[in-house]
Design a protein around this motif. Structure first.
Motif, PDB file in Angstrom:
ATOM      1  N   UNK A  39       0.650  -1.031   0.157  1.00  0.00           N
ATOM      2  CA  UNK A  39      -0.147  -0.089   0.066  1.00  0.00           C
ATOM      3  C   UNK A  39       0.767   1.190   0.100  1.00  0.00           C
ATOM      4  N   UNK A  40       1.790   1.379   0.896  1.00  0.00           N
ATOM      5  CA  UNK A  40       2.711   2.443   0.912  1.00  0.00           C
ATOM      6  C   UNK A  40       3.350   2.653  -0.219  1.00  0.00           C
ATOM      7  N   UNK A  41       4.004   1.394  -1.154  1.00  0.00           N
ATOM      8  CA  UNK A  41       4.610   1.665  -2.331  1.00  0.00           C
ATOM      9  C   UNK A  41       3.804   2.212  -3.356  1.00  0.00           C
ATOM     10  N   UNK A  42       2.607   1.913  -3.356  1.00  0.00           N
ATOM     11  CA  UNK A  42       1.536   2.347  -4.418  1.00  0.00           C
ATOM     12  C   UNK A  42       1.534   3.655  -4.143  1.00  0.00           C
ATOM     13  N   UNK A  43       1.218   4.287  -2.907  1.00  0.00           N
ATOM     14  CA  UNK A  43       0.808   5.744  -2.966  1.00  0.00           C
ATOM     15  C   UNK A  43       2.177   6.277  -3.332  1.00  0.00           C
ATOM     16  N   UNK A  59       8.497 -12.612  -2.360  1.00  0.00           N
ATOM     17  CA  UNK A  59       7.641 -13.558  -1.953  1.00  0.00           C
ATOM     18  C   UNK A  59       8.369 -15.095  -2.087  1.00  0.00           C
ATOM     19  N   UNK A  60       7.515 -15.697  -1.013  1.00  0.00           N
ATOM     20  CA  UNK A  60       8.228 -16.995  -1.231  1.00  0.00           C
ATOM     21  C   UNK A  60       6.982 -18.178  -1.612  1.00  0.00           C
ATOM     22  N   UNK A  61       5.779 -17.601  -1.408  1.00  0.00           N
ATOM     23  CA  UNK A  61       4.466 -18.294  -1.780  1.00  0.00           C
ATOM     24  C   UNK A  61       4.015 -17.961  -3.220  1.00  0.00           C
ATOM     25  N   UNK A  62       4.142 -18.531  -3.898  1.00  0.00           N
ATOM     26  CA  UNK A  62       3.469 -18.229  -5.378  1.00  0.00           C
ATOM     27  C   UNK A  62       2.177 -18.565  -5.514  1.00  0.00           C
ATOM     28  N   UNK A  63       1.616 -19.129  -4.640  1.00  0.00           N
ATOM     29  CA  UNK A  63       0.095 -19.615  -4.435  1.00  0.00           C
ATOM     30  C   UNK A  63      -0.652 -18.483  -4.034  1.00  0.00           C
ATOM     31  N   UNK A  64      -0.221 -17.348  -3.453  1.00  0.00           N
ATOM     32  CA  UNK A  64      -1.080 -16.355  -3.009  1.00  0.00           C
ATOM     33  C   UNK A  64      -1.690 -15.371  -4.307  1.00  0.00           C
ATOM     34  N   UNK A  65      -2.641 -15.474  -4.772  1.00  0.00           N
ATOM     35  CA  UNK A  65      -3.432 -15.100  -5.899  1.00  0.00           C
ATOM     36  C   UNK A  65      -3.633 -13.599  -5.518  1.00  0.00           C
ATOM     37  N   UNK A  66      -3.903 -13.086  -4.565  1.00  0.00           N
ATOM     38  CA  UNK A  66      -4.009 -11.688  -4.272  1.00  0.00           C
ATOM     39  C   UNK A  66      -2.709 -11.152  -4.429  1.00  0.00           C
ATOM     40  N   UNK A  95      13.702 -10.175   6.526  1.00  0.00           N
ATOM     41  CA  UNK A  95      13.438  -9.678   7.770  1.00  0.00           C
ATOM     42  C   UNK A  95      14.756  -9.680   8.778  1.00  0.00           C
ATOM     43  N   UNK A  96      15.745 -10.443   8.273  1.00  0.00           N
ATOM     44  CA  UNK A  96      17.119 -10.516   9.140  1.00  0.00           C
ATOM     45  C   UNK A  96      17.811  -9.325   8.695  1.00  0.00           C
ATOM     46  N   UNK A  97      17.952  -8.983   7.496  1.00  0.00           N
ATOM     47  CA  UNK A  97      18.858  -7.642   6.840  1.00  0.00           C
ATOM     48  C   UNK A  97      18.107  -6.694   7.384  1.00  0.00           C
ATOM     49  N   UNK A  98      16.892  -6.321   7.524  1.00  0.00           N
ATOM     50  CA  UNK A  98      16.152  -5.163   7.609  1.00  0.00           C
ATOM     51  C   UNK A  98      15.488  -5.001   9.055  1.00  0.00           C
ATOM     52  N   UNK A  99      15.657  -5.749  10.054  1.00  0.00           N
ATOM     53  CA  UNK A  99      15.567  -5.679  11.480  1.00  0.00           C
ATOM     54  C   UNK A  99      14.172  -6.047  11.660  1.00  0.00           C
ATOM     55  N   UNK A 100      13.553  -6.587  10.801  1.00  0.00           N
ATOM     56  CA  UNK A 100      11.883  -6.634  11.072  1.00  0.00           C
ATOM     57  C   UNK A 100      11.695  -7.922  11.986  1.00  0.00           C
ATOM     58  N   UNK A 101      12.715  -8.669  12.301  1.00  0.00           N
ATOM     59  CA  UNK A 101      12.476  -9.790  13.280  1.00  0.00           C
ATOM     60  C   UNK A 101      12.342  -9.182  14.663  1.00  0.00           C
ATOM     61  N   UNK A 102      11.555  -9.326  15.267  1.00  0.00           N
ATOM     62  CA  UNK A 102      11.491  -8.458  16.793  1.00  0.00           C
ATOM     63  C   UNK A 102      10.649  -9.612  17.536  1.00  0.00           C
ATOM     64  N   UNK A 111       5.597  -4.759   9.505  1.00  0.00           N
ATOM     65  CA  UNK A 111       5.636  -4.364   8.156  1.00  0.00           C
ATOM     66  C   UNK A 111       5.751  -5.390   7.444  1.00  0.00           C
ATOM     67  N   UNK A 112       5.131  -5.031   6.023  1.00  0.00           N
ATOM     68  CA  UNK A 112       4.872  -5.921   4.687  1.00  0.00           C
ATOM     69  C   UNK A 112       6.070  -5.930   3.980  1.00  0.00           C
ATOM     70  N   UNK A 113       7.008  -6.652   3.787  1.00  0.00           N
ATOM     71  CA  UNK A 113       8.087  -6.840   3.042  1.00  0.00           C
ATOM     72  C   UNK A 113       7.896  -7.464   1.808  1.00  0.00           C
ATOM     73  N   UNK A 114       6.625  -7.436   1.361  1.00  0.00           N
ATOM     74  CA  UNK A 114       6.501  -7.990   0.056  1.00  0.00           C
ATOM     75  C   UNK A 114       6.732  -7.087  -1.156  1.00  0.00           C
ATOM     76  N   UNK A 115       6.711  -5.881  -0.802  1.00  0.00           N
ATOM     77  CA  UNK A 115       7.264  -4.778  -1.912  1.00  0.00           C
ATOM     78  C   UNK A 115       7.936  -3.458  -1.325  1.00  0.00           C
ATOM     79  N   UNK A 116       9.131  -3.397  -1.791  1.00  0.00           N
ATOM     80  CA  UNK A 116       9.884  -2.366  -1.333  1.00  0.00           C
ATOM     81  C   UNK A 116      10.570  -1.558  -2.626  1.00  0.00           C
ATOM     82  N   UNK A 117      10.493  -0.163  -2.279  1.00  0.00           N
ATOM     83  CA  UNK A 117      10.682   0.645  -3.055  1.00  0.00           C
ATOM     84  C   UNK A 117      11.950   1.364  -2.722  1.00  0.00           C
ATOM     85  N   UNK A 118      13.176   1.425  -3.482  1.00  0.00           N
ATOM     86  CA  UNK A 118      14.072   2.249  -3.219  1.00  0.00           C
ATOM     87  C   UNK A 118      14.179   3.792  -3.880  1.00  0.00           C
TER      88      UNK A 118
END
Length: 153
Positions: A39-43, A59-66, A95-102, A111-118
């Motif tokens: 959502x943040x990336x789309x905005x 994504x690790x799960x190719x089955x997630x249609x949405x 998650x390991x790299x970006x400190x998402x594992x808390x 946070x949603x790491x499925x999409x990231x924009x630099x």
């Protein structure tokens, strides 16, 4: 038949690009040049697409249609806007790299790491050029959305 050294060369390029991407994402996060979440990336893409230099779809799960539908829309927008795109598997490594594992928060709360924009880095980062070159070389080989695998360590 493709010579064996070609396979080794491709494998080396992918490994080098994976390491460059990891370093680039960590640097972008430190410089506050990383937008995380679909959502943040789309905005951001809607408001200021010219500031985006790389789109990473994970994504690790190719089955997630949405999720695949979101990816298709983001890929289309990025292609039309001339933004390099990478698809990666290895969300746990991100998650390991970006400190998402808390320990106190689950992944949904972190946070949603499925999409990231630099976005434009404050300092021209050599790893951005390396990742961009990997994307360009992949497109020349008719792989329009290059893929990388990030390995857990």
């Amino acid at each position: 038949m493709i010579p064996e050294e070609s396979f080794a060369s491709v494998e080396n390029r992918m490994q080098s690009a994976s390491l460059a991407l990891e370093e680039l994402l960590v640097t972008a996060q430190k410089q506050h040049c990383l937008t995380v979440g679909i959502y943040e990336s789309a905005k951001l893409l809607n408001a200021d697409p010219d500031s985006v230099v790389l789109c990473v779809l994970a994504a690790d799960d190719e089955e997630d249609v949405a999720l695949q539908i979101h990816f298709t829309l983001l890929q289309s927008f990025c292609c039309d806007s001339g933004i390099n795109i990478l698809r990666v598997s290895g969300v746990q490594r991100l998650w390991q790299l970006l400190g998402g594992v808390d320990a106190n928060r689950n992944q949904e709360e972190s946070g949603d790491l499925h999409c990231m924009l630099v976005t434009n880095l404050q300092v021209d980062h050599c790893r951005l050029q390396e990742v961009g070159t990997y994307c360009q070389e992949s497109r020349r080989l008719d792989q329009w959305v290059p893929e990388l695998v990030l390995q857990e360590r």
